[in-house]
Design a protein around this motif. Structure first.
Motif, short mmCIF file in Angstrom:
data_model
loop_
_atom_site.label_atom_id
_atom_site.label_comp_id
_atom_site.label_asym_id
_atom_site.label_seq_id
_atom_site.Cartn_x
_atom_site.Cartn_y
_atom_site.Cartn_z
N LEU A 1 35.86 -40.00 -126.07
CA LEU A 1 35.81 -38.60 -125.65
C LEU A 1 36.12 -38.41 -124.16
O LEU A 1 36.89 -37.51 -123.81
CB LEU A 1 34.45 -38.01 -126.00
CG LEU A 1 34.29 -36.50 -125.79
CD1 LEU A 1 35.34 -35.73 -126.57
CD2 LEU A 1 32.89 -36.07 -126.21
N PRO A 2 35.54 -39.21 -123.25
CA PRO A 2 35.89 -39.02 -121.82
C PRO A 2 37.39 -39.17 -121.56
O PRO A 2 37.96 -38.42 -120.76
CB PRO A 2 35.08 -40.12 -121.11
CG PRO A 2 33.93 -40.38 -122.03
CD PRO A 2 34.50 -40.24 -123.41
N GLN A 3 38.02 -40.13 -122.22
CA GLN A 3 39.45 -40.33 -122.03
C GLN A 3 40.24 -39.13 -122.55
O GLN A 3 41.19 -38.67 -121.90
CB GLN A 3 39.91 -41.61 -122.74
CG GLN A 3 41.39 -41.92 -122.55
CD GLN A 3 41.84 -43.13 -123.35
OE1 GLN A 3 41.08 -43.68 -124.15
NE2 GLN A 3 43.08 -43.56 -123.15
N LEU A 4 39.83 -38.63 -123.73
CA LEU A 4 40.50 -37.45 -124.28
C LEU A 4 40.34 -36.25 -123.35
O LEU A 4 41.31 -35.52 -123.10
CB LEU A 4 39.93 -37.12 -125.66
CG LEU A 4 40.43 -35.82 -126.31
CD1 LEU A 4 41.93 -35.85 -126.53
CD2 LEU A 4 39.71 -35.55 -127.62
N ALA A 5 39.14 -36.04 -122.83
CA ALA A 5 38.90 -34.91 -121.95
C ALA A 5 39.77 -35.00 -120.69
O ALA A 5 40.34 -34.00 -120.24
CB ALA A 5 37.43 -34.85 -121.57
N LEU B 1 30.43 -23.72 -111.86
CA LEU B 1 29.99 -25.03 -112.33
C LEU B 1 30.80 -25.33 -113.59
O LEU B 1 30.69 -24.62 -114.59
CB LEU B 1 28.49 -25.04 -112.64
CG LEU B 1 27.88 -26.41 -112.93
CD1 LEU B 1 26.42 -26.45 -112.50
CD2 LEU B 1 28.00 -26.76 -114.41
N SER B 2 31.62 -26.38 -113.52
CA SER B 2 32.58 -26.64 -114.59
C SER B 2 32.74 -28.13 -114.82
O SER B 2 32.55 -28.94 -113.91
CB SER B 2 33.94 -26.02 -114.21
OG SER B 2 34.95 -26.39 -115.12
N SER B 3 33.13 -28.47 -116.04
CA SER B 3 33.47 -29.87 -116.33
C SER B 3 34.87 -30.20 -115.84
O SER B 3 35.26 -31.37 -115.81
CB SER B 3 33.35 -30.14 -117.84
OG SER B 3 34.13 -29.23 -118.57
N ASN B 4 35.64 -29.19 -115.44
CA ASN B 4 36.97 -29.42 -114.89
C ASN B 4 36.89 -30.09 -113.53
O ASN B 4 35.87 -30.01 -112.84
CB ASN B 4 37.73 -28.10 -114.75
CG ASN B 4 38.18 -27.55 -116.06
OD1 ASN B 4 37.37 -27.27 -116.93
ND2 ASN B 4 39.47 -27.36 -116.24
N ALA B 5 37.99 -30.70 -113.11
CA ALA B 5 38.05 -31.31 -111.80
C ALA B 5 37.88 -30.24 -110.71
O ALA B 5 38.49 -29.17 -110.78
CB ALA B 5 39.37 -32.05 -111.61
N ARG B 6 37.08 -30.54 -109.71
CA ARG B 6 36.78 -29.58 -108.64
C ARG B 6 38.06 -29.12 -107.94
O ARG B 6 38.23 -27.93 -107.66
CB ARG B 6 35.82 -30.22 -107.64
CG ARG B 6 35.40 -29.31 -106.48
CD ARG B 6 34.30 -29.99 -105.68
NE ARG B 6 33.85 -29.15 -104.58
CZ ARG B 6 34.30 -29.24 -103.34
NH1 ARG B 6 35.24 -30.14 -103.04
NH2 ARG B 6 33.83 -28.45 -102.39
#
Length: 210
Positions: free
Chosen positions: A63-67, A104-109
């Motif tokens: 999952l981390p790689q897919l994200a 606040l996001s899971s996307n790159a800052r």
């Protein structure tokens, strides 16, 4: 006393569904996923993120790689996607009322900051990114501590069940929006503090209630 309001990014500030759909159709087969149709996507939208991962057949360890691959594939389309209609004016009004805003996001800052700069979204200078799909609760708790505020003086605005769960775990209040990934009726089952059918509804929530 001002209230701290943090916004999720994808689906809350920007309608990223089409960008995500296009990216997954490119990347998903590399992870053993069947082609995703629009019809199946609509069925998935009411599910929790973990249920979606299971339904798509993505092993948790991948999952981390897919994200990461998804974020890279989405970036160009996302940067060209306009913010949610009316959100800029709402942010400006919240600022005028003295509230402190952030993302606040899971996307790159770096990507989120670039989007905010490019589309001139006011008041969103504070960006917490890279939380991971299920790391938002810890980030919310850290934000409350770093700002020296009680968790209940922090409102998180989001569009997914995992956003709502993160807010609950961190004991901050949650505003569910109707214009994002998860239908509002699904979010309502989790008992959000506020339900917003239009961005202007964010101006009506009782943000001062302790």
């Amino acid at each position: 006393m001002s209230t701290h309001i943090l916004f999720d990014f994808d689906g809350t500030l920007v309608d990223s569904l089409d960008a995500a759909f296009t990216a997954f159709r490119q990347i998903g087969p590399e992870f053993g996923c069947a082609p995703l149709s629009r019809e199946r996507l609509e069925r998935l939208r009411g599910m929790h993120a973990l249920e979606v991962v299971h339904a798509l057949g993505v092993p948790m360890y991948r999952l981390p790689q897919l994200a990461t691959r998804m974020r890279r594939a989405m970036r160009a389309d996302l940067m060209e996607t306009a913010p949610i209609e009316g959100i800029g004016e709402v942010l400006e009004t919240l600022l005028q009322r003295g509230h402190r805003l952030g993302i606040l996001s899971s996307n790159a800052r770096a990507s989120v900051r670039e989007y905010v700069r490019r589309h001139r979204l006011p008041g969103l200078d504070a960006v917490i990114g890279g939380t991971g799909l299920f790391g938002k609760a810890g980030a919310l708790r850290r934000q409350a501590r770093s700002q020296g505020i009680a968790p209940r003086r922090l409102v998180y605005v989001g569009d997914e069940l995992r956003d709502l769960e993160a807010a609950r775990d961190a004991r901050v209040r949650f505003a569910a929006v109707a214009w994002g990934y998860t239908p509002l009726k699904s979010l309502a089952t989790g008992g959000p503090d506020f339900q917003c059918r239009h961005p202007r509804d964010l101006l009506s929530i009782d943000v001062e209630r302790p």
